[in-house]
Design an enzyme around this catalytic site. Sequence first.
Site, short mmCIF file in Angstrom:
data_model
loop_
_atom_site.label_atom_id
_atom_site.label_comp_id
_atom_site.label_asym_id
_atom_site.label_seq_id
_atom_site.Cartn_x
_atom_site.Cartn_y
_atom_site.Cartn_z
N ASP A 35 -17.44 -13.22 114.10
CA ASP A 35 -17.75 -12.94 112.70
C ASP A 35 -19.00 -12.07 112.65
OD1 ASP A 35 -18.19 -13.09 109.96
OD2 ASP A 35 -17.59 -15.20 109.85
N ASP A 76 -18.00 -9.42 107.81
CA ASP A 76 -18.59 -10.05 106.62
C ASP A 76 -18.93 -9.00 105.55
OD1 ASP A 76 -19.86 -12.68 105.74
OD2 ASP A 76 -21.59 -11.35 105.57
N HIS A 117 -14.95 -21.17 104.65
CA HIS A 117 -16.23 -21.89 104.58
C HIS A 117 -16.98 -21.65 103.28
CE1 HIS A 117 -17.12 -17.84 105.69
NE2 HIS A 117 -18.41 -18.06 105.50
N ASP A 118 -16.50 -20.74 102.44
CA ASP A 118 -17.17 -20.46 101.16
C ASP A 118 -16.40 -21.05 99.98
OD1 ASP A 118 -19.13 -18.84 102.38
OD2 ASP A 118 -17.85 -17.07 102.26
N GLU A 145 -13.95 -8.76 105.06
CA GLU A 145 -14.12 -9.56 103.84
C GLU A 145 -14.46 -8.59 102.71
OE1 GLU A 145 -16.82 -13.22 102.05
OE2 GLU A 145 -17.73 -11.68 103.28
N ASP A 179 -27.09 -33.76 118.54
CA ASP A 179 -28.09 -33.29 117.57
C ASP A 179 -27.54 -33.21 116.14
OD1 ASP A 179 -26.45 -31.09 117.73
OD2 ASP A 179 -27.99 -29.67 118.33
C1 GLC Z 1 -20.02 -13.86 103.21
C2 GLC Z 1 -19.96 -15.13 104.00
C3 GLC Z 1 -20.89 -16.12 103.38
C4 GLC Z 1 -22.28 -15.55 103.46
C5 GLC Z 1 -22.35 -14.18 102.80
C6 GLC Z 1 -23.61 -13.47 103.17
O1 GLC Z 1 -19.54 -13.98 101.93
O2 GLC Z 1 -18.65 -15.59 104.07
O3 GLC Z 1 -20.82 -17.38 103.96
O4 GLC Z 1 -23.18 -16.41 102.83
O5 GLC Z 1 -21.31 -13.35 103.22
O6 GLC Z 1 -23.59 -13.11 104.53
#
Ligand code: GLC
Length: 545
Positions: A105, A206, A322-323, A248, A32
Amino acid sequence: MRKALDKTQRGWWKQAVFYQIYPKSFQDTDGDGLGDLAGILQHLDYLETLGIDGIWLSPVFASPQADNGYDISDYCAIDPLFGSMEDMETLIREAKKRGISIIMDLVLNHSSDEHFWFREALKSRDNPYHDYYVWRDGDGITPPNDMRATFGGSAWTFVPHLGQYYFHQFAVKQPDLNWENESLRRELYRAIRFWVDKGVEGFRLDVIDQIAKEPDRKITANGPRLHEYLRELSREAFREEGLVTVGETWSANVPRAQVFSAPDGSEMSMVFQFEHICLDQKPGGEKWDVMPLELPKLKECFCRWQQGLHETGWNSLFFDNHDLPRIVSRWGDDGEYRELSAKMLATMLHGMQGTPYIYQGEELGMTNIRLPIEQYDDLEIKNLYRERVEQGYDPQDVMESIWKRGRDNARTPMQWSGDKNAGFTQGTPWLPVNPNYETINAQAALKDPDSVFYYYQKLISLRKTYPVFRDGDFRLLCPEDSRVFAYTRESGCRHMLVACNFTKESAAFSVPEACRDGRVLISNYPQGDMEQLRPYEAKILYWET
Ligand code: GLC
């Protein structure tokens, strides 16, 4: 060759190396075009070969995917996009067999607007779930205040039939949870325990410093009740000693991080702080407003964090996630010196005290991508483009910022082989594969003893062999030098020196007398004179006294 860690040992994660998987882009098995849990299972041997101890798995919970899973609609369900609960259980079990922990996460600051709680909350002001979110009365014309959402627009969205606005620090589809409500907190702890019971060994939390928001005072991060909430969370949900937690925290400075990651474990094991990663952002600007990195500033920053948390907290070490854009494209050279600079950056980081996190593809030296605006997926990129072009910015300049900073740089599919779509999918990938996959891919790296992959493997194994990586203190050398990043680590009679040339030119380095008898633990060049570091050269020396 691989040394699995004993995870019953207190603080095992201090010696561990984690690997972040962004499931959507890792490996698709059902055609997919989106990665899935079965795809991760296929590559556990690859990860075991690399030598990592745990996987930080970006969200795989049920979600409408407005923000790629960071908008959860059921904390105790797997999104069918990624597979089934059984797939998740298999993954946890199979990973554990290889000495690899699964770290999930958790997005506890907000949920999806499609979560049952929010759907109930919308029904009426006196619905029991209404108070799980943050509401203020209003008229639909003037929001309660001028707070902005991270992904653009107002942080308030009006719900006409309630005559109220709800608060969202991120997208409209990510309503903020109200941590002042005790039943909400209990529900979140129950969800966490559900995963612990399934064998999950830790969590990445997060934007955890934003849970104690107080929008009336325009407080987002570090609200007055933050530490109270974190301590309760830790007590109620993370009871087992062996669980690892990493928060984070974009707002962390050294004193705050000392509290977040205090050695008594009262809050979290460690935090992601972002000070180093923001150093090439223009003062007063946003992350899109880029300026060249000044090496002495980077050194000062790392030195402050290394010394600041030594024995009083714990650092996490990362460049990519990933950011963020790919580090080799950002502070290395993704052309001629791609491999050398990727190895140099890894050396600089992995020589420090803390727990390293490798983001998928970093171990291959994967690079940024340049796409036309229509081909991007990320809501942040799309909103930025629309807003800035409306404000009169030159679209070409906006694209330059996106190419440098856009989150989709890190989200292009993992490059497994030189086959169609880099071996990521048999279907159409959800985001284009970087065209350089024909040369940069895991299959090629595994065949080349000199690859970035094997360099990371060696760094990981050194960390397990030499306790000075975990324990040593940190001393910065040549702080003003704009080319060389060098430091020593020392723990009792054990010493190491890390020296890295951050430039394309050779750079003079005066090797301290005490290091002269050190032996090379790792280097990205064959032998050579350390007094003159070649382009992007990196070395670690070790000696005992
Ligand atoms: C964190 C994540 C990010 C997400 C944001 C809102 O910064 O790493 O990818 O968009 O939080 O959840």
